[in-house]
Design a protein around this motif. Structure first.
Motif, PDB file in Angstrom:
ATOM      1  N   GLU A 100       0.822  -1.206   0.000  1.00  0.00           N
ATOM      2  CA  GLU A 100       0.000   0.000   0.000  1.00  0.00           C
ATOM      3  C   GLU A 100       0.859   1.260   0.000  1.00  0.00           C
ATOM      4  N   LYS A 101       1.976   1.219   0.705  1.00  0.00           N
ATOM      5  CA  LYS A 101       2.881   2.377   0.699  1.00  0.00           C
ATOM      6  C   LYS A 101       3.547   2.546  -0.665  1.00  0.00           C
ATOM      7  N   ALA A 102       3.836   1.444  -1.317  1.00  0.00           N
ATOM      8  CA  ALA A 102       4.466   1.514  -2.642  1.00  0.00           C
ATOM      9  C   ALA A 102       3.481   1.957  -3.715  1.00  0.00           C
ATOM     10  N   ALA A 103       2.232   1.539  -3.586  1.00  0.00           N
ATOM     11  CA  ALA A 103       1.200   1.875  -4.584  1.00  0.00           C
ATOM     12  C   ALA A 103      -0.102   2.173  -3.846  1.00  0.00           C
ATOM     13  N   PRO A 104      -0.255   3.384  -3.318  1.00  0.00           N
ATOM     14  CA  PRO A 104      -1.447   3.719  -2.528  1.00  0.00           C
ATOM     15  C   PRO A 104      -2.741   3.443  -3.288  1.00  0.00           C
ATOM     16  N   GLY A 105      -3.716   2.923  -2.537  1.00  0.00           N
ATOM     17  CA  GLY A 105      -5.029   2.673  -3.120  1.00  0.00           C
ATOM     18  C   GLY A 105      -5.165   1.361  -3.853  1.00  0.00           C
ATOM     19  N   THR A 106      -4.197   0.458  -3.673  1.00  0.00           N
ATOM     20  CA  THR A 106      -4.241  -0.810  -4.416  1.00  0.00           C
ATOM     21  C   THR A 106      -4.610  -2.019  -3.559  1.00  0.00           C
ATOM     22  N   VAL A 107      -4.306  -1.980  -2.279  1.00  0.00           N
ATOM     23  CA  VAL A 107      -4.483  -3.186  -1.462  1.00  0.00           C
ATOM     24  C   VAL A 107      -5.950  -3.453  -1.149  1.00  0.00           C
ATOM     25  N   HIS A 108      -6.679  -2.453  -0.718  1.00  0.00           N
ATOM     26  CA  HIS A 108      -8.088  -2.687  -0.391  1.00  0.00           C
ATOM     27  C   HIS A 108      -8.881  -3.209  -1.586  1.00  0.00           C
ATOM     28  N   PRO A 109      -8.747  -2.613  -2.790  1.00  0.00           N
ATOM     29  CA  PRO A 109      -9.446  -3.196  -3.945  1.00  0.00           C
ATOM     30  C   PRO A 109      -9.033  -4.636  -4.221  1.00  0.00           C
ATOM     31  N   ALA A 110      -7.758  -4.956  -4.036  1.00  0.00           N
ATOM     32  CA  ALA A 110      -7.303  -6.323  -4.266  1.00  0.00           C
ATOM     33  C   ALA A 110      -7.931  -7.284  -3.258  1.00  0.00           C
ATOM     34  N   VAL A 111      -8.060  -6.841  -2.017  1.00  0.00           N
ATOM     35  CA  VAL A 111      -8.694  -7.672  -0.988  1.00  0.00           C
ATOM     36  C   VAL A 111     -10.164  -7.882  -1.311  1.00  0.00           C
ATOM     37  N   LEU A 112     -10.861  -6.812  -1.678  1.00  0.00           N
ATOM     38  CA  LEU A 112     -12.284  -6.931  -2.011  1.00  0.00           C
ATOM     39  C   LEU A 112     -12.497  -7.874  -3.186  1.00  0.00           C
ATOM     40  N   ASP A 113     -11.655  -7.758  -4.208  1.00  0.00           N
ATOM     41  CA  ASP A 113     -11.801  -8.640  -5.372  1.00  0.00           C
ATOM     42  C   ASP A 113     -11.536 -10.091  -5.014  1.00  0.00           C
ATOM     43  N   ALA A 114     -10.646 -10.320  -4.044  1.00  0.00           N
ATOM     44  CA  ALA A 114     -10.331 -11.693  -3.639  1.00  0.00           C
ATOM     45  C   ALA A 114     -11.443 -12.305  -2.798  1.00  0.00           C
ATOM     46  N   LEU A 115     -12.132 -11.472  -2.014  1.00  0.00           N
ATOM     47  CA  LEU A 115     -13.077 -11.991  -1.028  1.00  0.00           C
ATOM     48  C   LEU A 115     -14.542 -11.899  -1.450  1.00  0.00           C
ATOM     49  N   TYR A 116     -14.831 -11.197  -2.553  1.00  0.00           N
ATOM     50  CA  TYR A 116     -16.226 -11.018  -2.961  1.00  0.00           C
ATOM     51  C   TYR A 116     -16.373 -11.169  -4.473  1.00  0.00           C
ATOM     52  N   GLU A 117     -17.495 -11.737  -4.867  1.00  0.00           N
ATOM     53  CA  GLU A 117     -17.917 -11.568  -6.246  1.00  0.00           C
ATOM     54  C   GLU A 117     -18.206 -10.083  -6.414  1.00  0.00           C
ATOM     55  N   PHE A 133     -18.591  -6.394  -9.075  1.00  0.00           N
ATOM     56  CA  PHE A 133     -18.774  -5.760 -10.381  1.00  0.00           C
ATOM     57  C   PHE A 133     -17.969  -4.474 -10.379  1.00  0.00           C
ATOM     58  N   HIS A 134     -16.878  -4.465 -11.114  1.00  0.00           N
ATOM     59  CA  HIS A 134     -15.982  -3.309 -11.182  1.00  0.00           C
ATOM     60  C   HIS A 134     -15.628  -2.797  -9.781  1.00  0.00           C
ATOM     61  N   GLY A 135     -15.261  -3.734  -8.905  1.00  0.00           N
ATOM     62  CA  GLY A 135     -14.804  -3.361  -7.572  1.00  0.00           C
ATOM     63  C   GLY A 135     -15.899  -3.142  -6.551  1.00  0.00           C
ATOM     64  N   MET A 136     -17.156  -3.335  -6.926  1.00  0.00           N
ATOM     65  CA  MET A 136     -18.263  -3.186  -5.979  1.00  0.00           C
ATOM     66  C   MET A 136     -18.763  -4.571  -5.583  1.00  0.00           C
ATOM     67  N   PRO A 137     -18.549  -4.983  -4.324  1.00  0.00           N
ATOM     68  CA  PRO A 137     -18.964  -6.315  -3.893  1.00  0.00           C
ATOM     69  C   PRO A 137     -20.454  -6.559  -4.108  1.00  0.00           C
ATOM     70  N   THR A 138     -20.778  -7.779  -4.518  1.00  0.00           N
ATOM     71  CA  THR A 138     -22.157  -8.155  -4.818  1.00  0.00           C
ATOM     72  C   THR A 138     -22.835  -8.747  -3.594  1.00  0.00           C
ATOM     73  N   LEU A 139     -24.094  -8.422  -3.418  1.00  0.00           N
ATOM     74  CA  LEU A 139     -24.877  -8.889  -2.279  1.00  0.00           C
ATOM     75  C   LEU A 139     -24.711 -10.392  -2.070  1.00  0.00           C
ATOM     76  N   ARG A 140     -24.337 -10.758  -0.849  1.00  0.00           N
ATOM     77  CA  ARG A 140     -24.118 -12.153  -0.464  1.00  0.00           C
ATOM     78  C   ARG A 140     -23.136 -12.850  -1.410  1.00  0.00           C
ATOM     79  N   GLY A 141     -22.168 -12.093  -1.893  1.00  0.00           N
ATOM     80  CA  GLY A 141     -21.167 -12.643  -2.809  1.00  0.00           C
ATOM     81  C   GLY A 141     -19.841 -12.951  -2.147  1.00  0.00           C
ATOM     82  N   GLY A 142     -19.823 -13.046  -0.818  1.00  0.00           N
ATOM     83  CA  GLY A 142     -18.577 -13.342  -0.117  1.00  0.00           C
ATOM     84  C   GLY A 142     -18.060 -14.737  -0.450  1.00  0.00           C
TER      85      GLY A 142
END
Length: 324
Positions: free
Chosen positions: A45-62, A64-73
């Motif tokens: 995150e320090k090397a590339a600010p704003g990248t880790v949280h989106p990567a975590v969300l994409d890994a943990l949720y179905e 749509f363009h970075g927006m987690p889908t209802l009950r898509g965990g």
């Protein structure tokens, strides 16, 4: 930052020489792995600010363009890309122990905990200390305190949408079409409910009655909990029409046909806007439908909207164009 591979190698030695109980070796090694993951997230995150949280969300949720889908965990399938690959060292110790060091539920819970921190403000040590103090689930992982239901943890994001959602409710399954490029009809809802008669003269009184009827209906239909019916926490709608208007006008000014780039740009607008039911499983369908109806009007020669689009402005536009 602790050296997880060395901790795993040391654990194997301790096991082989019988100098440490398997449970103790496992606890030490898993803590080293968890700390390494947190430390790698901090560094990324320090090397590339704003990248880790989106990567975590994409890994943990179905998503749509970075927006987690209802009950898509979903459980994390692998160590995240922003972290070092410790697979070889981990697997060797797991074979000797006959047990996983970090289960998929525990990995998922650890990654989820990262979402609560502005990682740029921490070191690996301070981040672990903060999470151990403030996050009960992370603390359970750190202390090997028992099984964790990570999917329940992920679903907590959607707590305001815990109630049943109808698959036949037109408000949830059909996008209101643009009546004019100024917006959907101000006289009739997508469900067919009428708010007023477009043949009535537009007076202060008729506009007030129209506004009152729309607000009452939309508050009920979209679960708005405030005096207005605009998208907010727990509402069942979002600013898709405004997103389409502004995105097409500002970035696809002369376009008359939908494109994938247009869909992505509208999704980015909604994500920045951050209001309402952005976890809607039908969000892509709604974006496509709203774009198609808007672009059809553009092909028919209607201009992009400009200025403040009040109820009176929209109503006059509908009446002039006979779109009601």
């Amino acid at each position: 930052m602790s050296d997880a591979p060395k901790s795993c190698a040391a654990g194997r030695t301790l096991l082989r020489e019988g100098r440490c109980a398997p449970a103790q070796v496992r606890l030490i090694a898993r803590r080293a792995l968890v700390k390494a993951l947190v430390g790698d997230a901090v560094a990324a995150e320090k090397a590339a600010p704003g990248t880790v949280h989106p990567a975590v969300l994409d890994a943990l949720y179905e998503s749509f363009h970075g927006m987690p889908t209802l009950r898509g965990g979903r459980l994390a399938a692998a160590w995240p890309a922003f972290a070092r690959d410790l697979t070889e060292a981990r697997l060797r110790l797991e074979r000797d122990l006959g047990a996983l060091l970090v289960t998929p539920d525990e990995l998922t819970a650890t990654m989820h905990a990262l979402l609560s921190l502005d990682l740029r403000q921490y070191t690996a040590e301070s981040a672990v200390a903060r999470l151990e103090r403030d996050d009960a689930t992370f603390r359970a992982v750190w202390n090997d305190a028992g099984p964790i239901d990570a999917l329940a943890l992920l679903d907590a994001r959607f707590a305001t949408y815990a109630g049943p959602l109808s698959d036949t409710d037109p408000h949830l399954v059909a996008v209101p079409p643009f009546a004019t490029t100024y917006g959907p009809s101000v006289y009739r809802c997508v469900c067919g409910h009428a708010f007023g008669d477009p043949r009535d003269e537009l007076t202060e009184a008729s506009l007030a009655a129209l506004q009152q009827a729309r607000t009452a209906h939309f508050c009920e239909a979209y679960r708005a909990r405030t005096d207005g019916w605009y998208p907010g926490e727990g509402t069942l709608h979002y600013n898709v029409h405004r997103a389409v208007q502004r995105t097409v006008r500002d970035h696809f000014t002369h376009a008359t046909d939908r494109s994938d780039a247009m869909i992505a740009a509208v999704a980015a607008y909604l994500k920045r806007d951050g209001k309402g039911f952005l976890c809607d499983p039908r969000i892509e369908q709604f974006i496509r439908g709203a774009l198609d109806s808007y672009l059809a009007l553009r092909r028919a020669g209607q201009p992009h909207p400009e200025g403040l689009l009040t109820l009176a402005v929209k109503a006059r536009r509908e009446r002039v164009l006979g779109a009601v």
